[in-house]
Design a protein around this motif. Sequence first.
Motif, PDB file in Angstrom:
ATOM      1  N   ASP A 218       0.821  -1.126  -0.258  1.00  0.00           N
ATOM      2  CA  ASP A 218      -0.017   0.169   0.100  1.00  0.00           C
ATOM      3  C   ASP A 218       1.000   1.199   0.119  1.00  0.00           C
ATOM      4  OD1 ASP A 218      -2.471   1.669   0.339  1.00  0.00           O
ATOM      5  OD2 ASP A 218      -1.640   1.824   2.281  1.00  0.00           O
ATOM      6  N   VAL A 219       0.600   2.012  -0.857  1.00  0.00           N
ATOM      7  CA  VAL A 219       1.259   3.515  -1.039  1.00  0.00           C
ATOM      8  C   VAL A 219       0.340   4.537  -0.652  1.00  0.00           C
ATOM      9  CG1 VAL A 219       2.676   5.165  -2.437  1.00  0.00           C
ATOM     10  CG2 VAL A 219       2.848   2.852  -2.712  1.00  0.00           C
ATOM     11  N   SER A 220       0.354   5.225   0.593  1.00  0.00           N
ATOM     12  CA  SER A 220      -0.284   6.123   0.761  1.00  0.00           C
ATOM     13  C   SER A 220       0.165   7.772   0.911  1.00  0.00           C
ATOM     14  CB  SER A 220      -0.861   5.892   2.261  1.00  0.00           C
ATOM     15  OG  SER A 220       0.173   5.852   3.285  1.00  0.00           O
ATOM     16  N   THR A 221      -0.657   8.731   0.572  1.00  0.00           N
ATOM     17  CA  THR A 221      -0.312  10.080   0.437  1.00  0.00           C
ATOM     18  C   THR A 221      -0.560  10.692   1.888  1.00  0.00           C
ATOM     19  OG1 THR A 221      -0.757  10.128  -1.993  1.00  0.00           O
ATOM     20  CG2 THR A 221      -0.711  12.209  -0.699  1.00  0.00           C
ATOM     21  N   LEU A 222       0.249  11.246   2.493  1.00  0.00           N
ATOM     22  CA  LEU A 222       0.370  11.713   3.872  1.00  0.00           C
ATOM     23  C   LEU A 222      -0.009  13.367   3.708  1.00  0.00           C
ATOM     24  CD1 LEU A 222       3.439  10.000   5.536  1.00  0.00           C
ATOM     25  CD2 LEU A 222       1.149   9.304   5.442  1.00  0.00           C
ATOM     26  N   PHE A 223       0.637  14.106   3.376  1.00  0.00           N
ATOM     27  CA  PHE A 223       0.412  15.452   3.306  1.00  0.00           C
ATOM     28  C   PHE A 223       1.407  16.141   2.225  1.00  0.00           C
ATOM     29  CE2 PHE A 223       3.128  14.637   6.836  1.00  0.00           C
ATOM     30  CZ  PHE A 223       4.043  15.823   6.947  1.00  0.00           C
ATOM     31  N   ASN A 224       1.046  17.462   2.100  1.00  0.00           N
ATOM     32  CA  ASN A 224       2.245  18.372   1.334  1.00  0.00           C
ATOM     33  C   ASN A 224       3.078  19.261   2.305  1.00  0.00           C
ATOM     34  OD1 ASN A 224       0.882  17.510  -1.029  1.00  0.00           O
ATOM     35  ND2 ASN A 224       0.055  19.645  -1.536  1.00  0.00           N
ATOM     36  N   ALA A 225       4.144  19.257   2.091  1.00  0.00           N
ATOM     37  CA  ALA A 225       5.090  20.323   2.862  1.00  0.00           C
ATOM     38  C   ALA A 225       5.529  21.363   1.987  1.00  0.00           C
ATOM     39  CB  ALA A 225       6.290  19.422   3.260  1.00  0.00           C
ATOM     40  N   THR A 226       6.289  22.315   2.727  1.00  0.00           N
ATOM     41  CA  THR A 226       6.669  23.432   1.898  1.00  0.00           C
ATOM     42  C   THR A 226       8.301  23.612   1.850  1.00  0.00           C
ATOM     43  OG1 THR A 226       6.857  24.385   4.051  1.00  0.00           O
ATOM     44  CG2 THR A 226       4.775  24.911   2.672  1.00  0.00           C
ATOM     45  N   THR A 227       8.973  22.216   2.034  1.00  0.00           N
ATOM     46  CA  THR A 227      10.403  22.231   1.749  1.00  0.00           C
ATOM     47  C   THR A 227      10.947  20.924   1.979  1.00  0.00           C
ATOM     48  OG1 THR A 227      12.529  22.963   2.433  1.00  0.00           O
ATOM     49  CG2 THR A 227      11.148  22.572   4.122  1.00  0.00           C
ATOM     50  N   ASN A 228      11.882  20.566   1.563  1.00  0.00           N
ATOM     51  CA  ASN A 228      12.656  19.277   1.511  1.00  0.00           C
ATOM     52  C   ASN A 228      13.372  18.779   2.797  1.00  0.00           C
ATOM     53  OD1 ASN A 228      14.729  20.730   1.000  1.00  0.00           O
ATOM     54  ND2 ASN A 228      15.626  19.075  -0.205  1.00  0.00           N
ATOM     55  N   GLY A 229      13.451  17.611   3.060  1.00  0.00           N
ATOM     56  CA  GLY A 229      14.303  17.175   4.421  1.00  0.00           C
ATOM     57  C   GLY A 229      13.198  16.653   5.487  1.00  0.00           C
ATOM     58  N   PHE A 230      13.687  15.775   6.141  1.00  0.00           N
ATOM     59  CA  PHE A 230      12.756  14.910   6.967  1.00  0.00           C
ATOM     60  C   PHE A 230      13.518  13.633   7.678  1.00  0.00           C
ATOM     61  CE2 PHE A 230      11.869  12.316   3.457  1.00  0.00           C
ATOM     62  CZ  PHE A 230      11.801  11.032   3.781  1.00  0.00           C
ATOM     63  N   ASP A 231      12.839  13.455   8.923  1.00  0.00           N
ATOM     64  CA  ASP A 231      13.343  12.355   9.624  1.00  0.00           C
ATOM     65  C   ASP A 231      12.423  11.433  10.108  1.00  0.00           C
ATOM     66  OD1 ASP A 231      15.302  10.495  10.575  1.00  0.00           O
ATOM     67  OD2 ASP A 231      15.825  11.904  12.269  1.00  0.00           O
ATOM     68  N   VAL A 232      12.317  10.184  10.414  1.00  0.00           N
ATOM     69  CA  VAL A 232      11.300   9.270  10.899  1.00  0.00           C
ATOM     70  C   VAL A 232      11.904   8.378  12.112  1.00  0.00           C
ATOM     71  CG1 VAL A 232       9.691   7.563  10.222  1.00  0.00           C
ATOM     72  CG2 VAL A 232      10.374   9.338   8.640  1.00  0.00           C
ATOM     73  N   ARG A 233      11.010   8.209  13.080  1.00  0.00           N
ATOM     74  CA  ARG A 233      11.196   7.571  14.081  1.00  0.00           C
ATOM     75  C   ARG A 233      10.155   7.387  15.014  1.00  0.00           C
ATOM     76  NH1 ARG A 233      15.879   8.176  18.924  1.00  0.00           N
ATOM     77  NH2 ARG A 233      14.221   8.378  19.951  1.00  0.00           N
ATOM     78  N   GLY A 234       9.964   6.027  15.568  1.00  0.00           N
ATOM     79  CA  GLY A 234       9.044   5.443  16.536  1.00  0.00           C
ATOM     80  C   GLY A 234       7.575   6.213  16.281  1.00  0.00           C
ATOM     81  N   GLY A 235       7.103   5.940  14.756  1.00  0.00           N
ATOM     82  CA  GLY A 235       5.769   6.575  14.557  1.00  0.00           C
ATOM     83  C   GLY A 235       5.449   7.928  14.370  1.00  0.00           C
TER      84      GLY A 235
END
Length: 548
Positions: free
Chosen positions: A510-527
């Motif tokens: 499953d590929v889901s669309t989350l939201f639009n941002a205003t710039t690039n760069g991110f991190d993910v951890r623990g939900g």
Amino acid sequence: MLLPVLIVALLWQFLPTENRQTFTSVKALTSDKGTASFPQLSPSGDRLLYTIHHEGKVRQFLKRVSDQQLIEISHGEDLGVGPAKWRDDGRQIVYLAASPSRCEYYVRDLDGMQLSEPQLIHQCPAGSYGIISYTHKPAELVFTATNGDGAPYLLYRLNLNSQQVERLNQPQAVLAGNSQFDLHPVENKLLISSPDQQQWEGFYQLDLNSNILTLLFKQNAYVCCGIWSQDGEHVVVTGEHPTYQLSEFSLDGDKTNTLFSGPLILSWPQRHSNGRDYLFTGGQNYYNSQLYSLNDAISAAVFTSSTDDRLAHFAPQSERIAFVSQRSGNEEIWLADSAAATPRKLTHFSDSRHYIDLVWSPDDRQLAGLTLNQIHLIDTGNGATQVLDLPEAEIRGLSFKDAHTLAFSLKTQTNWQLYFYDLQEKALQKAPHTWQFARFSSHPDDSLWLDQQGNLYVGAQPQLVADPVLRTAHFTDGRQLNLIKQGKHWYWQSGYPDYQFYHYNQDNDDVSTLFNATTNGFDVRGGYLLFSKLVQQNANIYSTESAR
């Protein structure tokens, strides 16, 4: 023997010296919501062209100065419009209309505030967001375009009569390439702002009649978008980051003069049509770090402030978060023990450095910060900083392979090549030629590799990813790698202009669309997904006010 010296000394006191103009006051020409940019006054000074970037849309406006009458130059909901430029006689404009799937240049005739129907003059490659300008020859224009997929912008000349397109003589294309240029106020020549391999900003003169390119000077600084001065004998640029002033340089780069300094962050300078003043964008746009819950689909601000907070990243071994902020007046590294804790300033730089990326070491003891052409190593205990002994160059894809080894990519001829830097031995080692990029994780199974053919691999011992969804993910974006793996979960962003976030769960395909941002760069951890959001977007067009 002393007589000639005395004569010269006496004459020096009475000889006229160059007294360059400075400005002490400005006035606002716009008051719209969003960021106003690319100001262009008509040759008669009675009408103003400018773009507005607001809520992910780019819109082009025409304003009459006397009564503030405003007209939007629109091409429907699907196309962003602008920037636009005037022809020398003020009776025609040319502009860009583009979307991720279309790129078109148009001209329109003007009679006062009345516009003719748009005439398409050139179709550029989809994904190109260049600028276009008339030269001092009515049927000749210059524009920039890219073929997409991260390719640099190049400069072209378009003849409206023959429809012939010609690639111009120009500097070697590095980073975004030759996307910034300015036409001389009276002569048919361009000023091109372009970085070199060392990431020094070069200012070049291109004679459009002879196609001869000349380097004027270079600066080892984070600056952008030089323009010709009103007299055509100097170069005007905004100051170093953050940019609070307009500066003027001689054509050899030696002599400098501050034209204007104020409390607003300045960008996109342009000459006023009165031959004396300058226009620019001035405002206080800033980003804050946001925490998005992947379970609840709710985002909330962390570390809120009225200045830029960027490049927030989770520590691998603790609850700490590191980010870059201008809270103290210039960029510094800040730390917080958790998303709910009050952050503290870690570093004390007090200079104009500008970080493009920030990564943690696997043991939480160090941060690596990427600037324009250097890597800084920062101790997370005391904030001590050292600059790695590396050649000045464009660096991409920074990550820690382990606590003592940094990984990053450098360009060799036309290809990107992965390198490792041993922090203990202070030695640079080239990875096997197979690899152009890598992103290492504290969980080895989540480490990512990209080979020279653009194929994606995963794991400590790279295994080819055959999943068709992941093979088409947007892997790179600017200096940072744009794909994060956490077990069976993958996250990435689309590029400009919407920076859409995507989540892919391999368990259920499953590929889901989350939201639009205003710039690039991110991190993910623990939900949770950590990213930067444009909180205040309020920048208007200002004009200096010269003494008459």
